[in-house]
Design a protein around this motif. Structure first.
Motif, PDB file in Angstrom:
ATOM      1  N   GLU A   9      -8.107  -2.651   3.584  1.00 20.44           N
ATOM      2  CA  GLU A   9      -6.936  -3.262   2.960  1.00 20.44           C
ATOM      3  C   GLU A   9      -5.706  -2.385   3.168  1.00 20.44           C
ATOM      4  N   THR A  10      -4.745  -2.903   3.937  1.00 18.80           N
ATOM      5  CA  THR A  10      -3.559  -2.111   4.268  1.00 18.80           C
ATOM      6  C   THR A  10      -2.502  -2.132   3.164  1.00 18.80           C
ATOM      7  N   LYS A  11      -2.642  -3.050   2.203  1.00 17.64           N
ATOM      8  CA  LYS A  11      -1.650  -3.149   1.143  1.00 17.64           C
ATOM      9  C   LYS A  11      -2.149  -2.564  -0.176  1.00 17.64           C
ATOM     10  N   ALA A  12      -3.280  -1.869  -0.119  1.00 18.60           N
ATOM     11  CA  ALA A  12      -3.868  -1.346  -1.353  1.00 18.60           C
ATOM     12  C   ALA A  12      -2.939  -0.352  -2.048  1.00 18.60           C
ATOM     13  N   TYR A  13      -2.125   0.376  -1.260  1.00 20.57           N
ATOM     14  CA  TYR A  13      -1.246   1.393  -1.838  1.00 20.57           C
ATOM     15  C   TYR A  13       0.224   0.963  -1.769  1.00 20.57           C
ATOM     16  N   ALA A  14       0.453  -0.338  -1.697  1.00 21.08           N
ATOM     17  CA  ALA A  14       1.830  -0.827  -1.630  1.00 21.08           C
ATOM     18  C   ALA A  14       2.625  -0.345  -2.846  1.00 21.08           C
ATOM     19  N   GLY A  15       3.811   0.159  -2.581  1.00 15.76           N
ATOM     20  CA  GLY A  15       4.665   0.639  -3.664  1.00 15.76           C
ATOM     21  C   GLY A  15       4.449   2.089  -4.026  1.00 15.76           C
TER      22      GLY A  15
END
Length: 233
Positions: free
Chosen positions: A174-180
């Motif tokens: 998951e590439t958006k797991a650390y979004a933000g």
């Protein structure tokens, strides 16, 4: 390195480069994650159930002895009377692949011994766990994004196909797991003026980062000067 490394950082006492690194913990999106000691000892702590404990005791002591100059030489071995067609040192992806290719070339009846300093195989396809200074530090075993097929060679892709790994339907991490979230640096009060988390490591302008860090005025000035010299060159 510059002369600031041997001056006072957070407190009015000399501090070495090693102490500087020891006193700084890099936060989210970096290579390691620090956990309190009690978390690693909890009965429901996942690695205690799965055995994924990385470089656990028993796997690195001899190597550390060789590093520190206290290794007494080759360890004597007893003749077990066993015979093998091939002996492979290392049970990671390369060692396991070597065994696979050897049998492909010479037949499935080949007898192969794979040696490893861990009690399970996989090499870097696992995580590392270290206990130091009352903390549990977690990090990658050494390989990140090994699942990506690019730029794998033909041999590597064929191996995956032989093993039944369908790259077309494989869902990557998951590439958006650390979004933000972003990088941060934690300064501890044992080495600096106080405990403080400074966000924006590597992205925030360094003069601003130094100004927010819990450093003495002299060290802050030294770091700013060093940054200016590096930038000018």
């Amino acid at each position: 390195m510059s002369d600031w490394s041997d001056r006072t950082l957070g407190m009015n006492r000399p501090i070495a480069r090693r102490d500087f690194i020891s006193g700084v913990a890099v936060g989210v999106a970096a290579s390691g994650l620090s956990l309190p000691a009690w978390a690693a000892e909890a009965p429901d702590y996942p690695p205690l159930k799965t055995g994924l404990r990385g470089q656990y005791p028993g796997s690195f002591e001899t190597a550390h002895m060789a590093r520190d100059g206290s290794f007494g030489g080759a360890v004597p071995a007893d003749d077990s009377g066993e015979h093998y067609d091939l002996v492979i040192v290392g049970g990671g992806i390369s060692g396991l692949s070597a065994a696979h290719f050897y049998r492909q070339a010479l037949g499935d009846d080949r007898k192969i011994l794979i040696l490893d300093n861990h009690d399970d195989f996989g090499g870097h396809a696992k995580r590392n766990e270290f206990h130091y200074g009352g903390r549990t530090i977690l990090a990658y075993g050494g390989t990140m994004s090994i699942e990506s097929p690019f730029p794998y060679s033909f041999t590597s892709k064929k191996l995956l196909a032989d093993l039944g790994v369908d790259l077309a339907s494989y869902e990557r991490f998951e590439t958006k797991a650390y979004a933000g979230l972003g990088n941060a640096t934690f300064f501890d009060r044992q080495h600096f003026l106080n405990d403080k988390l400074v966000t924006g490591t590597g992205k925030k302008p360094w003069p601003q980062f130094f100004a927010e860090a819990p450093l003495s005025p002299a060290v802050r000035a030294d770091l700013t000067r060093l940054h200016t010299q590096v930038k000018d060159h």
